[in-house]
Design a protein around this motif. Sequence first.
Motif, mmCIF file in Angstrom:
data_model
loop_
_atom_site.group_PDB
_atom_site.id
_atom_site.type_symbol
_atom_site.label_atom_id
_atom_site.label_comp_id
_atom_site.label_asym_id
_atom_site.label_seq_id
_atom_site.Cartn_x
_atom_site.Cartn_y
_atom_site.Cartn_z
ATOM 1 N N ALA A 1 22.558 -10.100 12.466
ATOM 2 C CA ALA A 1 21.185 -10.399 12.864
ATOM 3 C C ALA A 1 20.479 -11.292 11.850
ATOM 4 N N ASP A 2 19.572 -12.120 12.365
ATOM 5 C CA ASP A 2 18.751 -12.981 11.521
ATOM 6 C C ASP A 2 17.438 -12.311 11.141
ATOM 7 N N VAL A 3 16.919 -11.464 12.010
ATOM 8 C CA VAL A 3 15.675 -10.730 11.756
ATOM 9 C C VAL A 3 15.908 -9.271 12.097
ATOM 10 N N VAL A 4 15.569 -8.385 11.154
ATOM 11 C CA VAL A 4 15.687 -6.951 11.388
ATOM 12 C C VAL A 4 14.307 -6.327 11.197
ATOM 13 N N ILE A 5 13.835 -5.638 12.227
ATOM 14 C CA ILE A 5 12.516 -5.001 12.191
ATOM 15 C C ILE A 5 12.673 -3.528 11.837
ATOM 16 N N GLY A 6 11.896 -3.064 10.875
ATOM 17 C CA GLY A 6 11.818 -1.639 10.593
ATOM 18 C C GLY A 6 10.834 -1.025 11.572
ATOM 19 N N ALA A 7 11.350 -0.360 12.608
ATOM 20 C CA ALA A 7 10.524 0.089 13.737
ATOM 21 C C ALA A 7 9.997 1.497 13.538
ATOM 22 N N ARG A 8 8.707 1.653 13.767
ATOM 23 C CA ARG A 8 8.061 2.955 13.602
ATOM 24 C C ARG A 8 8.233 3.862 14.811
ATOM 25 N N PHE A 9 8.537 3.309 15.960
ATOM 26 C CA PHE A 9 8.605 4.123 17.182
ATOM 27 C C PHE A 9 10.024 4.147 17.728
ATOM 28 N N ALA A 10 10.981 4.374 16.858
ATOM 29 C CA ALA A 10 12.381 4.329 17.281
ATOM 30 C C ALA A 10 13.137 5.592 16.901
ATOM 31 N N GLY A 11 12.401 6.681 16.695
ATOM 32 C CA GLY A 11 13.071 7.960 16.465
ATOM 33 C C GLY A 11 13.004 8.499 15.058
ATOM 34 N N ALA A 12 12.406 7.749 14.118
ATOM 35 C CA ALA A 12 12.291 8.231 12.743
ATOM 36 C C ALA A 12 10.821 8.443 12.393
ATOM 37 N N GLY A 13 10.536 9.532 11.703
ATOM 38 C CA GLY A 13 9.168 9.791 11.265
ATOM 39 C C GLY A 13 8.270 10.285 12.388
ATOM 40 N N SER A 14 7.003 10.469 12.040
ATOM 41 C CA SER A 14 6.044 11.031 13.000
ATOM 42 C C SER A 14 4.840 10.117 13.222
ATOM 43 N N TYR A 15 4.960 8.850 12.855
ATOM 44 C CA TYR A 15 3.843 7.922 13.014
ATOM 45 C C TYR A 15 3.485 7.773 14.488
ATOM 46 N N GLU A 16 2.183 7.805 14.788
ATOM 47 C CA GLU A 16 1.712 7.629 16.157
ATOM 48 C C GLU A 16 0.525 6.677 16.192
ATOM 49 N N ASP B 1 0.801 -1.224 0.000
ATOM 50 C CA ASP B 1 0.000 0.000 0.000
ATOM 51 C C ASP B 1 0.836 1.276 0.000
ATOM 52 N N GLY B 2 2.168 1.151 -0.035
ATOM 53 C CA GLY B 2 3.029 2.324 -0.108
ATOM 54 C C GLY B 2 3.437 2.917 1.215
ATOM 55 N N GLN B 3 2.997 2.340 2.339
ATOM 56 C CA GLN B 3 3.362 2.900 3.643
ATOM 57 C C GLN B 3 4.823 2.653 3.997
ATOM 58 N N HIS B 4 5.387 1.561 3.493
ATOM 59 C CA HIS B 4 6.803 1.273 3.727
ATOM 60 C C HIS B 4 7.637 1.907 2.620
ATOM 61 N N ASP B 5 8.667 2.629 2.996
ATOM 62 C CA ASP B 5 9.525 3.304 2.030
ATOM 63 C C ASP B 5 10.638 2.357 1.585
ATOM 64 N N PRO B 6 10.668 1.941 0.320
ATOM 65 C CA PRO B 6 11.729 1.041 -0.153
ATOM 66 C C PRO B 6 13.131 1.606 0.044
ATOM 67 N N ALA B 7 13.250 2.915 0.159
ATOM 68 C CA ALA B 7 14.561 3.522 0.366
ATOM 69 C C ALA B 7 15.177 3.114 1.694
ATOM 70 N N GLY C 1 -6.127 2.555 -2.346
ATOM 71 C CA GLY C 1 -6.957 1.523 -1.731
ATOM 72 C C GLY C 1 -7.547 1.980 -0.417
ATOM 73 N N ARG C 2 -8.025 1.011 0.347
ATOM 74 C CA ARG C 2 -8.665 1.297 1.626
ATOM 75 C C ARG C 2 -7.895 0.671 2.769
ATOM 76 N N PRO C 3 -7.834 1.357 3.927
ATOM 77 C CA PRO C 3 -7.147 0.778 5.085
ATOM 78 C C PRO C 3 -7.807 -0.533 5.494
ATOM 79 N N PRO D 1 1.869 7.762 4.460
ATOM 80 C CA PRO D 1 0.438 7.512 4.288
ATOM 81 C C PRO D 1 0.205 6.459 3.215
ATOM 82 N N ARG D 2 -0.887 5.735 3.354
ATOM 83 C CA ARG D 2 -1.277 4.758 2.328
ATOM 84 C C ARG D 2 -1.402 5.470 0.988
#
Length: 260
Positions: A120-135, A100-106, A216-218, A212-213
């Motif tokens: 690491a075997d698993v790396v999580i792209g974390a939304r609440f770790a200091g980048a962006g304004s997602y709440e 839906d475009g919410q994840h930035d391929p960059a 489509g619809r959320p 933002p998406r």
Amino acid sequence: MSRPSLDRVLVVIPAWNEEDALPGVLREVRAVCATEQSLSATDVVVVSDGSRDRTAEVARAEGVPVLDLPINLGVGGAMRAGFKYALRHGYDAVVQLDADGQHDPAAIPALLGAAHEHGADVVIGARFAGAGSYEARGPRRAAMRVLARVLSRVTGTRLTDTTSGFKLAGPRAVELFAAEYPAEYLGDTVESLVIAARAGLEIVQVPVAMRPRQGGRPSHSPVHAAIFLGRAVLALVIALSRPSSHTARARLHAAAEVKA
């Protein structure tokens, strides 16, 4: 600490009725791969999860292979199909990216960099770790905090976002998830981390910004968001109550010995 080989990367995009946003996402992934040396051997596959629109058609029109599931299995089922595809075709790593475009391929190179740096075997792209304004607000925010606190203890590392769908899985995780990736609600996030930790895999996170998406619809209405807390806690209880898979750990050890 050993550093996994991540020469061949597969971007798996689970998609359910995402004909509007998907073409733009695929073009962004292609552009990033063309400019980033670390992604020079990267391929993409779309898993059309029982879509009823033209998701599969628009993906093929962009020159991308499609796993066209006949019924909707949810993200977990779609990703298990993606992991099986990756294992069968010899990929070293899988990056899960929303359609839906919410994840930035960059941000994909940052996930790869963390895997290399920390082994690491698993790396999580974390939304609440200091980048962006997602709440997240209300019950959803409370659920995410509870999950983060408990799963930080389970994994032995500090996590702030355990429900992120933007993740990288290295070679050992690809082999494990191809066989045991959970398909239940929130299993693809919460339970998959429990499974990985119990198999002895290393899990880390890196900060990413959400967008933002793009079309489509959320998938979550306000009503769904209100009951997210109960479902999230239930998913965690189920994950922790299931017996540890000795088969998974034994399989990974056996594979490591063969490669050695």
